[in-house]
Design a protein around this motif. Sequence first.
Motif, PDB file in Angstrom:
ATOM      1  N   SER A  31      98.256  81.336 131.013  1.00 29.31           N
ATOM      2  CA  SER A  31      98.435  80.133 130.205  1.00 29.31           C
ATOM      3  C   SER A  31      97.096  79.638 129.682  1.00 29.31           C
ATOM      4  O   SER A  31      96.030  80.002 130.188  1.00 29.31           O
ATOM      5  CB  SER A  31      99.098  79.036 131.042  1.00 29.31           C
ATOM      6  N   SER A  32      97.153  78.775 128.675  1.00 30.46           N
ATOM      7  CA  SER A  32      95.925  78.195 128.129  1.00 30.46           C
ATOM      8  C   SER A  32      95.190  77.386 129.192  1.00 30.46           C
ATOM      9  O   SER A  32      93.955  77.392 129.247  1.00 30.46           O
ATOM     10  CB  SER A  32      96.255  77.302 126.926  1.00 30.46           C
ATOM     11  N   SER A  33      95.942  76.685 130.050  1.00 30.06           N
ATOM     12  CA  SER A  33      95.311  75.896 131.115  1.00 30.06           C
ATOM     13  C   SER A  33      94.523  76.788 132.063  1.00 30.06           C
ATOM     14  O   SER A  33      93.406  76.445 132.485  1.00 30.06           O
ATOM     15  CB  SER A  33      96.373  75.118 131.896  1.00 30.06           C
ATOM     16  N   GLN A  34      95.098  77.941 132.394  1.00 32.24           N
ATOM     17  CA  GLN A  34      94.379  78.886 133.257  1.00 32.24           C
ATOM     18  C   GLN A  34      93.134  79.410 132.558  1.00 32.24           C
ATOM     19  O   GLN A  34      92.081  79.576 133.186  1.00 32.24           O
ATOM     20  CB  GLN A  34      95.306  80.049 133.635  1.00 32.24           C
ATOM     21  N   ALA A  35      93.248  79.661 131.264  1.00 29.23           N
ATOM     22  CA  ALA A  35      92.096  80.171 130.512  1.00 29.23           C
ATOM     23  C   ALA A  35      90.963  79.159 130.501  1.00 29.23           C
ATOM     24  O   ALA A  35      89.784  79.523 130.643  1.00 29.23           O
ATOM     25  CB  ALA A  35      92.522  80.512 129.082  1.00 29.23           C
ATOM     26  N   HIS A  36      91.286  77.877 130.332  1.00 29.48           N
ATOM     27  CA  HIS A  36      90.265  76.816 130.331  1.00 29.48           C
ATOM     28  C   HIS A  36      89.440  76.850 131.624  1.00 29.48           C
ATOM     29  O   HIS A  36      88.239  76.574 131.613  1.00 29.48           O
ATOM     30  CB  HIS A  36      90.927  75.440 130.193  1.00 29.48           C
ATOM     31  N   SER A  37      90.087  77.173 132.702  1.00 34.22           N
ATOM     32  CA  SER A  37      89.398  77.206 133.994  1.00 34.22           C
ATOM     33  C   SER A  37      88.610  78.500 134.175  1.00 34.22           C
ATOM     34  O   SER A  37      87.451  78.484 134.604  1.00 34.22           O
ATOM     35  CB  SER A  37      90.432  77.052 135.116  1.00 34.22           C
ATOM     36  N   ARG A  38      89.220  79.612 133.838  1.00 37.65           N
ATOM     37  CA  ARG A  38      88.600  80.918 134.103  1.00 37.65           C
ATOM     38  C   ARG A  38      87.334  81.176 133.299  1.00 37.65           C
ATOM     39  O   ARG A  38      86.426  81.872 133.762  1.00 37.65           O
ATOM     40  CB  ARG A  38      89.603  82.044 133.822  1.00 37.65           C
ATOM     41  N   VAL A  39      87.292  80.648 132.054  1.00 40.21           N
ATOM     42  CA  VAL A  39      86.144  80.984 131.203  1.00 40.21           C
ATOM     43  C   VAL A  39      84.816  80.532 131.814  1.00 40.21           C
ATOM     44  O   VAL A  39      83.757  81.119 131.523  1.00 40.21           O
ATOM     45  CB  VAL A  39      86.284  80.375 129.798  1.00 40.21           C
ATOM     46  N   LYS A  40      84.861  79.542 132.684  1.00 41.74           N
ATOM     47  CA  LYS A  40      83.610  79.039 133.264  1.00 41.74           C
ATOM     48  C   LYS A  40      83.011  80.002 134.283  1.00 41.74           C
ATOM     49  O   LYS A  40      81.866  79.833 134.707  1.00 41.74           O
ATOM     50  CB  LYS A  40      83.835  77.666 133.897  1.00 41.74           C
ATOM     51  N   SER A  41      83.798  81.020 134.657  1.00 44.99           N
ATOM     52  CA  SER A  41      83.263  82.044 135.565  1.00 44.99           C
ATOM     53  C   SER A  41      82.534  83.149 134.807  1.00 44.99           C
ATOM     54  O   SER A  41      81.901  84.007 135.418  1.00 44.99           O
ATOM     55  CB  SER A  41      84.403  82.659 136.392  1.00 44.99           C
ATOM     56  N   SER A  42      82.602  83.136 133.489  1.00 43.08           N
ATOM     57  CA  SER A  42      81.923  84.156 132.684  1.00 43.08           C
ATOM     58  C   SER A  42      80.415  83.899 132.659  1.00 43.08           C
ATOM     59  O   SER A  42      79.978  82.743 132.542  1.00 43.08           O
ATOM     60  CB  SER A  42      82.461  84.135 131.253  1.00 43.08           C
ATOM     61  N   PRO A  43      79.612  84.955 132.723  1.00 38.34           N
ATOM     62  CA  PRO A  43      78.155  84.778 132.615  1.00 38.34           C
ATOM     63  C   PRO A  43      77.734  84.271 131.237  1.00 38.34           C
ATOM     64  O   PRO A  43      76.604  83.798 131.067  1.00 38.34           O
ATOM     65  CB  PRO A  43      77.615  86.193 132.881  1.00 38.34           C
ATOM     66  N   LEU A  44      78.647  84.330 130.264  1.00 37.98           N
ATOM     67  CA  LEU A  44      78.334  83.861 128.915  1.00 37.98           C
ATOM     68  C   LEU A  44      78.639  82.372 128.724  1.00 37.98           C
ATOM     69  O   LEU A  44      78.316  81.806 127.678  1.00 37.98           O
ATOM     70  CB  LEU A  44      79.141  84.670 127.885  1.00 37.98           C
ATOM     71  N   TRP A  45      79.253  81.757 129.736  1.00 42.09           N
ATOM     72  CA  TRP A  45      79.678  80.372 129.590  1.00 42.09           C
ATOM     73  C   TRP A  45      78.506  79.415 129.365  1.00 42.09           C
ATOM     74  O   TRP A  45      78.630  78.440 128.624  1.00 42.09           O
ATOM     75  CB  TRP A  45      80.480  79.919 130.805  1.00 42.09           C
ATOM     76  N   SER A  46      77.386  79.682 129.962  1.00 45.67           N
ATOM     77  CA  SER A  46      76.249  78.752 129.902  1.00 45.67           C
ATOM     78  C   SER A  46      75.817  78.446 128.461  1.00 45.67           C
ATOM     79  O   SER A  46      75.284  77.371 128.183  1.00 45.67           O
ATOM     80  CB  SER A  46      75.056  79.317 130.688  1.00 45.67           C
ATOM     81  N   ALA A  47      76.050  79.363 127.553  1.00 48.49           N
ATOM     82  CA  ALA A  47      75.645  79.147 126.160  1.00 48.49           C
ATOM     83  C   ALA A  47      76.792  78.633 125.280  1.00 48.49           C
ATOM     84  O   ALA A  47      76.568  78.268 124.124  1.00 48.49           O
ATOM     85  CB  ALA A  47      75.104  80.447 125.569  1.00 48.49           C
ATOM     86  N   ARG A  48      77.998  78.594 125.828  1.00 47.85           N
ATOM     87  CA  ARG A  48      79.176  78.291 125.015  1.00 47.85           C
ATOM     88  C   ARG A  48      79.122  76.892 124.392  1.00 47.85           C
ATOM     89  O   ARG A  48      79.354  76.742 123.181  1.00 47.85           O
ATOM     90  CB  ARG A  48      80.442  78.428 125.872  1.00 47.85           C
ATOM     91  N   VAL A  49      78.852  75.866 125.172  1.00 45.82           N
ATOM     92  CA  VAL A  49      78.906  74.497 124.664  1.00 45.82           C
ATOM     93  C   VAL A  49      77.881  74.297 123.542  1.00 45.82           C
ATOM     94  O   VAL A  49      78.189  73.722 122.489  1.00 45.82           O
ATOM     95  CB  VAL A  49      78.677  73.484 125.796  1.00 45.82           C
ATOM     96  N   LYS A  50      76.679  74.803 123.730  1.00 44.32           N
ATOM     97  CA  LYS A  50      75.646  74.668 122.705  1.00 44.32           C
ATOM     98  C   LYS A  50      76.046  75.408 121.430  1.00 44.32           C
ATOM     99  O   LYS A  50      75.925  74.871 120.316  1.00 44.32           O
ATOM    100  CB  LYS A  50      74.321  75.215 123.232  1.00 44.32           C
TER     101      LYS A  50
END
Length: 624
Positions: free
Chosen positions: A222-241
């Motif tokens: 689900s989209s809700s699960q995806a919202h949570s899982r993406v933060k475990s990616s090593p690429l997440w740190s650059a996502r917000v910027k």
Amino acid sequence: MESRQKWGFMLKFWIQAPSNIACVKYMGKKEVPGQKNVAENPSLSMTLSSLSTFQTWEEIPSGLELVAEDPKLLGLDEKSVERMLGHVRFVQAQAPAYLNRLGIPVSDPSRGWKITTSNSFPAGAGIASSASSFAAATLGAVVACAKDPGAALEKILATEASDRATWNFLTDLSRQGSGSSCRSFFGPFVGWTESGVTLLESRMPKLVDLVCVVEETQKKISSSQAHSRVKSSPLWSARVKNATQRFEKAKAAISKGGVEGFSELAKIARADSDEMHLLFETSVPGFSYANATSRLIQEFVSTLPEAEFAFCTLDAGPNVHVLVVADYAEAVRHQLERRFPEVRILSDVAGRGIQGAAFSFHSKVPGKIILTGEHAVLRGGRAVSIPCPDYFLRMTFQPKNENGFQSPDLDESVLAQWKEKLPSGKLRVESTIPVGSGLGSSAALSVALARFLVAVGAARLTEDFSEWNLARSIEDQFHGKSSGLDVATVAGEVPIVFQNGKASKLASLGARFSVHDSRVRLPTREAIAQVQGLRTQDPARAQEIDLRMDQASQKAQAALAAGNLNDLAQAMNDAQGCFQDWGLVPSQAYEMMESLKQKGALAVKMTGAGGGGMVLALWPDNRL
């Protein structure tokens, strides 16, 4: 009296909330006490128009009910129902204070509501179904708390989008149910930041969203699960910027508009979509929404001659949104249909956001697909047909004391004989059934009109004059004397075998069908005349073709009763042979049918009068 009760000539209201497609995605949530769905990054989307959620709210003595018009299309299970009703109750608890601020009288809190909801697209497959559903439910829940829902709707919807005091309350409440739903209230381009939702200045050319429906099943993640899982990616740190920078650039591109602005938006949207899906794949554990067909479509669009006027983006699902400058949309769609004939393509344009009104009549009628029996049914042969709820016509009537009866979507001559009996108000018609496609557009309109005429007392039914008789008499205005097959199919909304004006219900095989536009149109009258011409020139041959078509219908009827997919395929292929002999298979349709066979279709045939319109394909159990 029974029909008046069934189709409901009583005051209700409807809400239509569009889906939206994000060019800068909302992915990842902040943890904020007392708040839900607080986005980690700003997002920007284009609001759609007809790809939407449609809800009717009908007063009942007490309680709150939620039902789906088409449970299969909506994907509404028990958990989803409780989630939606919980949101409605939450909104209703906040609504009185909001209505008081607007000077809108509040109703008795014990009043109950029945909510009937439907989507014009598959739920859970990468089209923002939760966005449109929760936006509709939020506005509906607020309006339901007003003493006069129609007047409340009119006042709220007349408020300018720039009136943040009015709209922030609604968008903030809607966000508690679904984050992206807050972007479905305005259009065509909307930004969502920490400070709220804003309608963005746009000079963009008219855009069309071609939604390539690669899968129509519910998502495993689900989209809700995806919202949570993406933060475990090593690429997440650059996502917000990255997303924040793209948001600002996308705003500037939309404001600039023209070819240059579109080109800049295309680059931004592709980059953001690619980054989001890479986050999915690199999360722990990794997952993917896109499949092989999703990727092939993206590659194909990038090679088209019109590539500079189109770009692809995927939300959290496998379906591909191809945003195209309107002048090039038909060319792009045609090439997509030729290359991917097994993929259903939905089309929509940028819209203006949520809408609604009070009404006293509502009817939704599906399209139809004829499996076997075309033309021969006019001379006493059997025909087998099924309803097609993926395409539908919706009719609503909003009573008004002034200006008399109005029907801006209809030719006045259609209702001329009942003109003196029609009440004052506005009759509106919305249809997703392509005219001249063989999917029953005139039959659906005729059935809806028959129901309306009975509901308002302009026409009466008797034992000898049924709804079918009334609807058939209306359809005769469009095509001359009809067999009544199409009307019987769309009115009954179940598979039927039809012969000599009588319909019998058939079991549903649960087979997988798809319809594909041949992009050729031949008026039904002309197709009938062509078959009649053969009967004049060679009566014996014409009679032999009719006999073969009737035998195909007998075979199809037996196949549905026995649940035999292969026999049904043979019956449909036999029926297609009749179309060939009538000369009603244009070259464009023939090429499409050959392509569908190569893709694995068990049977392919014209449906309807032929000579153009839609091509029908039957697939094995493991194929869409």
